[in-house]
Write a protein that holds these residues in place. Structure first.
Motif, PDB file in Angstrom:
ATOM      1  N   LEU A 173       1.292  -1.433   0.091  1.00 57.02           N
ATOM      2  CA  LEU A 173      -0.183   0.258   0.008  1.00 57.02           C
ATOM      3  C   LEU A 173       0.480   1.231   0.183  1.00 57.02           C
ATOM      4  CD1 LEU A 173      -3.108   1.125   0.214  1.00 57.02           C
ATOM      5  CD2 LEU A 173      -2.677   0.852   2.350  1.00 57.02           C
ATOM      6  N   LYS A 174       1.963   1.415   0.342  1.00 52.97           N
ATOM      7  CA  LYS A 174       3.032   2.634   0.781  1.00 52.97           C
ATOM      8  C   LYS A 174       3.513   3.358  -0.672  1.00 52.97           C
ATOM      9  CE  LYS A 174       7.186   4.089   2.522  1.00 52.97           C
ATOM     10  NZ  LYS A 174       8.133   3.337   3.678  1.00 52.97           N
ATOM     11  N   ILE A 175       3.543   1.990  -1.269  1.00 52.72           N
ATOM     12  CA  ILE A 175       4.178   2.444  -2.961  1.00 52.72           C
ATOM     13  C   ILE A 175       3.150   3.060  -3.996  1.00 52.72           C
ATOM     14  CG2 ILE A 175       4.573   1.739  -4.872  1.00 52.72           C
ATOM     15  CD1 ILE A 175       6.438  -0.142  -3.719  1.00 52.72           C
ATOM     16  N   LYS A 176       1.734   2.516  -3.559  1.00 50.79           N
ATOM     17  CA  LYS A 176       0.581   2.734  -3.904  1.00 50.79           C
ATOM     18  C   LYS A 176      -0.310   4.155  -3.507  1.00 50.79           C
ATOM     19  CE  LYS A 176      -1.286  -0.734  -3.355  1.00 50.79           C
ATOM     20  NZ  LYS A 176      -2.666  -1.913  -3.692  1.00 50.79           N
ATOM     21  N   GLU A 177       0.844   4.627  -2.208  1.00 51.93           N
ATOM     22  CA  GLU A 177      -0.823   5.502  -1.598  1.00 51.93           C
ATOM     23  C   GLU A 177       0.666   6.727  -2.656  1.00 51.93           C
ATOM     24  OE1 GLU A 177       0.118   5.310   1.991  1.00 51.93           O
ATOM     25  OE2 GLU A 177      -2.392   4.478   2.373  1.00 51.93           O
ATOM     26  N   GLU A 210       3.029  11.244 -24.720  1.00 47.97           N
ATOM     27  CA  GLU A 210       4.272  11.372 -24.294  1.00 47.97           C
ATOM     28  C   GLU A 210       4.696  12.347 -23.492  1.00 47.97           C
ATOM     29  OE1 GLU A 210       3.182  11.414 -26.849  1.00 47.97           O
ATOM     30  OE2 GLU A 210       3.963   9.988 -28.450  1.00 47.97           O
ATOM     31  N   LYS A 211       3.584  13.009 -22.892  1.00 49.88           N
ATOM     32  CA  LYS A 211       3.365  14.322 -21.816  1.00 49.88           C
ATOM     33  C   LYS A 211       2.955  13.399 -20.629  1.00 49.88           C
ATOM     34  CE  LYS A 211       3.095  17.667 -24.942  1.00 49.88           C
ATOM     35  NZ  LYS A 211       2.287  19.532 -25.467  1.00 49.88           N
ATOM     36  N   LEU A 212       2.593  12.793 -20.301  1.00 48.39           N
ATOM     37  CA  LEU A 212       1.707  12.193 -19.059  1.00 48.39           C
ATOM     38  C   LEU A 212       2.568  11.008 -18.879  1.00 48.39           C
ATOM     39  CD1 LEU A 212      -2.216  12.321 -20.508  1.00 48.39           C
ATOM     40  CD2 LEU A 212      -0.898  13.302 -18.491  1.00 48.39           C
ATOM     41  N   VAL A 213       3.340  10.124 -19.792  1.00 48.12           N
ATOM     42  CA  VAL A 213       3.727   8.733 -18.971  1.00 48.12           C
ATOM     43  C   VAL A 213       4.749   8.388 -17.911  1.00 48.12           C
ATOM     44  CG1 VAL A 213       5.450   8.438 -21.421  1.00 48.12           C
ATOM     45  CG2 VAL A 213       4.552   6.566 -20.026  1.00 48.12           C
ATOM     46  N   ASP A 214       5.718  10.021 -18.336  1.00 51.44           N
ATOM     47  CA  ASP A 214       7.085   9.891 -17.077  1.00 51.44           C
ATOM     48  C   ASP A 214       5.793  10.267 -15.646  1.00 51.44           C
ATOM     49  OD1 ASP A 214       8.649   9.423 -18.433  1.00 51.44           O
ATOM     50  OD2 ASP A 214       9.122  11.566 -19.134  1.00 51.44           O
ATOM     51  N   LEU A 215       4.188  10.113 -15.792  1.00 48.50           N
ATOM     52  CA  LEU A 215       3.554  10.535 -14.454  1.00 48.50           C
ATOM     53  C   LEU A 215       2.947   9.597 -13.997  1.00 48.50           C
ATOM     54  CD1 LEU A 215       1.534  14.024 -14.940  1.00 48.50           C
ATOM     55  CD2 LEU A 215       4.476  13.647 -13.840  1.00 48.50           C
ATOM     56  N   TRP A 216       2.823   8.045 -13.976  1.00 46.89           N
ATOM     57  CA  TRP A 216       2.382   7.144 -14.082  1.00 46.89           C
ATOM     58  C   TRP A 216       3.033   6.192 -12.862  1.00 46.89           C
ATOM     59  CZ3 TRP A 216       0.802   3.854 -19.445  1.00 46.89           C
ATOM     60  CH2 TRP A 216      -0.376   5.499 -20.341  1.00 46.89           C
ATOM     61  N   PRO A 217       2.754   5.478 -12.706  1.00 47.66           N
ATOM     62  CA  PRO A 217       3.425   3.935 -12.110  1.00 47.66           C
ATOM     63  C   PRO A 217       5.525   3.307 -12.454  1.00 47.66           C
ATOM     64  CG  PRO A 217       1.326   3.331 -12.086  1.00 47.66           C
ATOM     65  CD  PRO A 217       1.549   4.550 -12.988  1.00 47.66           C
ATOM     66  N   LYS A 218       6.125   3.710 -11.648  1.00 51.42           N
ATOM     67  CA  LYS A 218       6.916   2.681 -12.439  1.00 51.42           C
ATOM     68  C   LYS A 218       7.458   1.705 -12.155  1.00 51.42           C
ATOM     69  CE  LYS A 218      10.018   7.493 -11.556  1.00 51.42           C
ATOM     70  NZ  LYS A 218      11.055   7.967 -10.692  1.00 51.42           N
ATOM     71  N   SER A 219       6.385   1.112 -11.414  1.00 55.55           N
ATOM     72  CA  SER A 219       6.761  -0.234 -10.591  1.00 55.55           C
ATOM     73  C   SER A 219       4.857  -0.832 -11.346  1.00 55.55           C
ATOM     74  CB  SER A 219       6.388  -0.338  -9.559  1.00 55.55           C
ATOM     75  OG  SER A 219       8.111   0.132  -8.912  1.00 55.55           O
ATOM     76  N   PRO A 220       5.040  -2.342 -11.005  1.00 59.43           N
ATOM     77  CA  PRO A 220       6.543  -2.911 -12.092  1.00 59.43           C
ATOM     78  C   PRO A 220       7.030  -2.684 -13.068  1.00 59.43           C
ATOM     79  CG  PRO A 220       3.631  -3.931 -11.968  1.00 59.43           C
ATOM     80  CD  PRO A 220       3.917  -2.173 -11.764  1.00 59.43           C
ATOM     81  N   PRO A 221       8.188  -2.137 -12.903  1.00 60.69           N
ATOM     82  CA  PRO A 221       9.016  -1.838 -14.323  1.00 60.69           C
ATOM     83  C   PRO A 221       8.458  -2.014 -15.293  1.00 60.69           C
ATOM     84  CG  PRO A 221      10.166  -3.861 -12.725  1.00 60.69           C
ATOM     85  CD  PRO A 221       8.454  -3.838 -12.847  1.00 60.69           C
ATOM     86  N   ASP A 222       7.947  -2.852 -16.115  1.00 61.56           N
ATOM     87  CA  ASP A 222       7.340  -2.453 -17.357  1.00 61.56           C
ATOM     88  C   ASP A 222       5.947  -2.174 -17.548  1.00 61.56           C
ATOM     89  OD1 ASP A 222       5.966  -5.187 -16.105  1.00 61.56           O
ATOM     90  OD2 ASP A 222       6.282  -6.665 -18.101  1.00 61.56           O
ATOM     91  N   TYR A 223       5.126  -1.433 -16.509  1.00 62.91           N
ATOM     92  CA  TYR A 223       3.773  -1.035 -16.386  1.00 62.91           C
ATOM     93  C   TYR A 223       3.406  -0.251 -17.354  1.00 62.91           C
ATOM     94  CZ  TYR A 223      -0.696   1.118 -14.691  1.00 62.91           C
ATOM     95  OH  TYR A 223      -1.546   0.790 -14.513  1.00 62.91           O
ATOM     96  N   ARG A 224       4.617   1.190 -17.729  1.00 64.53           N
ATOM     97  CA  ARG A 224       4.617   2.222 -18.296  1.00 64.53           C
ATOM     98  C   ARG A 224       4.465   1.213 -19.780  1.00 64.53           C
ATOM     99  NH1 ARG A 224       8.144   7.089 -15.946  1.00 64.53           N
ATOM    100  NH2 ARG A 224       7.431   6.985 -14.173  1.00 64.53           N
ATOM    101  N   GLU A 225       5.808   0.450 -19.927  1.00 69.00           N
ATOM    102  CA  GLU A 225       5.611   0.035 -21.208  1.00 69.00           C
ATOM    103  C   GLU A 225       4.551  -0.673 -21.609  1.00 69.00           C
ATOM    104  OE1 GLU A 225       7.773  -2.969 -24.177  1.00 69.00           O
ATOM    105  OE2 GLU A 225       8.173  -2.478 -21.845  1.00 69.00           O
ATOM    106  N   ILE A 226       3.676  -1.562 -21.396  1.00 73.23           N
ATOM    107  CA  ILE A 226       2.334  -2.011 -21.692  1.00 73.23           C
ATOM    108  C   ILE A 226       1.185  -1.154 -21.871  1.00 73.23           C
ATOM    109  CG2 ILE A 226       1.229  -4.328 -20.034  1.00 73.23           C
ATOM    110  CD1 ILE A 226       3.793  -5.405 -19.575  1.00 73.23           C
ATOM    111  N   MET A 227       1.311  -0.866 -20.165  1.00 74.24           N
ATOM    112  CA  MET A 227      -0.116   0.110 -20.148  1.00 74.24           C
ATOM    113  C   MET A 227       0.196   1.578 -21.725  1.00 74.24           C
ATOM    114  SD  MET A 227      -2.416  -0.489 -18.896  1.00 74.24           S
ATOM    115  CE  MET A 227      -4.039   0.618 -18.792  1.00 74.24           C
ATOM    116  N   GLY A 228       0.783   1.404 -22.626  1.00 76.23           N
ATOM    117  CA  GLY A 228       1.298   2.423 -23.043  1.00 76.23           C
ATOM    118  C   GLY A 228       1.002   2.189 -24.051  1.00 76.23           C
TER     119      GLY A 228
END
Length: 614
Positions: A365-369, A405-423
């Protein structure tokens, strides 16, 4: 008395398209949907297209080609069959030229070769010897059609709420008569090319045609309408005997052929399927009571039989595309929701998106919060909904995803492949949303490009919801409460059951099943405004049912830009249909949400006028 030319249709018949591949799948819901579609087609139009029917295109093409070669033979090579057919009206093989008296002084002409085709071994030696491969190719075709006819017959019995085996054996042993029709390329003097109005005496007829000419009597308005040729499909007609068997629930369809004068011969092969020659047909006892026809009842416990639309057909010929556009129109009007298949998004992308979001919600929960915020405009927002003794009802993550491109860097970094897959997932869903919006514009008789630029620039917000398992026998708890979406359209991917929609006909909540490989399309508030109320946003909710499985859903909301005002399309506003909604934008909706107002937002933008009150 008017001539046949006075009865030329103005419009094409909107013939239902039924995907038979769903009948062979294990999914109960998908099969139930096809059965329901067959019931509605038999009851409303008496004719339907079948696609993915299992007969190779090569078998159909070869049958048409070999019959064309037969009719092109010199007359002397066909005299033996002509002689046989002229003496015996019950001949298993008959060749004739028909000139029918039609309405007024018109004559209709066609050449016909009729063959008894079942049992094949009993009749094949009487079939034409020329061309040399005639018996082989027509034998292959008629055998495939016989198998298909049995499959369709079983489905029709189920559509009548009869047992799947009801009269199946009788039908399997029954007659198969095949009529190959050759319509010459040009009319001679006052002779037109075609077949006069008629119904087929049989259970069902399965037809393939090489060119337009078939017309069907619309049972609603009594006018003749073209029944277009659909590439790769076969047409199924309700016959007189099925009308009897169903006790009038299904009506045999009146049809005719009027071939326009062209430089090309039109060919058709009609396969007529009945019971054995002397077998009497009576109404099924289950369909008869003191008051006549019994009601159909429900074919599935789910009850919400969401239309399934094959988007790949939009890329076919104009007539096929028009039929799909009509399916979309009817789905939006009657249900406000439909499923799309063959939509172009690889199944791996959907599966990976569900998996990576499951992994996100399993994080501490600490990471998600880190993403928790009361700010409704926050581009990334995590939250939970509490259920008292039941703890967290569900968790959610909301992402603004366009421009990526303007928003992806604000997305979760974990899991490590989150941004790529959800992108990958969000970009594919956005492309698909734009494509579907174009088709929906056409369904309103607007240009496909209407508002396309605005939608392409518009906001895409993605909401991922995770509903954890709950304990208790058959327990149901409301997750997301009833609402409609403030979007143009919403695309929804769900991992398991949980979505319910309000049925517009009986105002009851009904579950929407998971259809493998499909995405759900929901009409949003903005589309209700744009269409001036022609299409209504669908009211829906989520429920949590006891079980061991976490339910995940990914919803992609496609809107216009934050401050872009959307109003009803002017083409849809006139004296008979005055403007029903005032203009609104996404920011108006977010302010409404923040205010805590319980009234649905779309209700706040409705215009009350005399037409509305009436």
């Amino acid at each position: 008395m008017s001539s046949i030319s006075d009865h030329n249709p103005i419009h094409a018949m909107k013939v239902p398209i039924i995907d038979l591949s769903h009948l062979s799948r294990q999914d109960f819901y998908e099969k139930s949907l096809v059965i329901k579609e067959i019931h509605e087609a038999c009851q409303n139009s008496g004719v339907f297209h079948v696609i993915n029917h299992g007969i190779p295109k090569s078998v159909i093409d070869e049958a048409l080609e070999v019959n064309q070669k037969f009719f092109d033979l010199p007359g002397i090579m066909k005299e033996e069959i002509l002689e046989l057919g002229s003496r015996d009206p019950f001949s298993p093989v008959k060749l004739a030229r028909f000139q029918h008296s039609a309405l007024g002084s018109d004559l209709l002409q066609r050449d016909v070769l009729r063959l008894q085709a079942y049992p094949f071994e009993d009749f094949v030696d009487l079939w034409p010897k020329h061309p040399a491969d005639y018996r082989e190719k027509m034998g292959r075709y008629t055998a495939e059609i016989k198998k298909l006819a049995i499959q369709v017959f079983v489905a029709i019995m189920e559509s009548l709420n009869l047992d799947a085996t009801y009269l199946k054996e009788n039908f399997e042993k029954g007659m198969q008569l095949v009529a190959t029709n050759s319509y010459p390329s040009k009319s001679i003097s006052d002779i037109k090319i075609g077949t006069p109005p008629h119904t087929d005496f049989g259970i069902i007829t399965i037809l393939v045609q090489t060119a337009p000419g078939l017309q069907v009597m619309d049972s609603l308005d009594g006018t003749w309408k073209d029944a277009p040729k659909l590439e790769g499909s076969l047409q199924v007609f309700v016959g007189d005997l099925l009308q009897v068997l169903s006790n009038g629930m299904y009506k045999s369809v009146m049809h005719q052929v009027i071939v326009p004068s062209t430089n090309k011969t039109r060919m058709s092969i009609a396969s007529f399927h009945s019971f054995e020659f002397d077998e009497r047909v009576e109404p099924a006892k289950k369909l008869v009571d003191e008051e006549g026809v019994k009601s159909m009842g429900s074919s599935t416990d789910y009850n919400m039989l969401v239309p399934i639309i094959d988007l790949s057909l939009l890329q076919k010929d104009h007539q096929t595309r028009s039929l799909v556009i009509n399916q979309i129109r009817e789905s939006c009007r009657t249900a406000g929701i439909f499923a799309v298949i063959n939509h172009g998004i690889p199944e791996t992308i959907a599966e990976e998106a569900l998996t990576v979001n499951k992994n996100f919600f399993n994080l501490p929960l600490k990471i998600k919060e880190e993403f928790f915020s009361p700010d409704m405009y926050k581009p990334v927002k995590y939250g939970t909904n509490q259920g008292g003794a039941h703890g967290i009802l569900w968790e959610y993550l909301k992402l603004y995803s366009h421009p990526f491109e303007k928003l992806v860097d604000l997305w979760p970094k974990s899991p490590p492949d989150y941004r790529e897959i959800m992108g990958n997932c969000t970009m594919e869903m956005r492309k698909l949303s734009i494509q579907i919006c174009g088709a929906m514009m056409e369904s309103l008789d607007l240009e496909a490009t209407y508002l396309k630029a605005e939608i392409e620039k518009g906001v895409q917000m993605v909401a991922i919801n995770s509903y954890s398992p709950i304990s208790g026998s058959n327990m149901k708890i409301i997750g997301a409460s009833q609402h409609s979406d403030f979007s143009v359209i919403t695309l929804l991917l769900q991992s398991s059951l949980g979505l319910q929609v309000m049925d517009k006909n009986d105002k009851k909540w009904k579950s929407v099943p998971v259809i493998k490989g499909a995405l759900l399309v929901l009409v949003g508030d903005l589309w209700e405004v744009l269409s001036n109320g022609e299409y209504k946003a669908v009211l829906h909710r989520a429920i949590r049912t006891s079980g061991n499985e976490t339910r995940l859903s990914i919803a992609s909301f496609q809107s216009l830009e934050m401050d872009e005002i959307l109003e009803p399309a002017m083409k849809l506003v006139n004296e008979d249909h005055p403007e029903q909604y005032r203009g609104c934008c996404l920011r108006d909706y977010l302010k409404h949400r923040a205010s805590g107002e319980s009234k649905p937002f779309v209700e706040t933008v409705k215009i009350i006028n005399s037409a509305t009150i009436q």
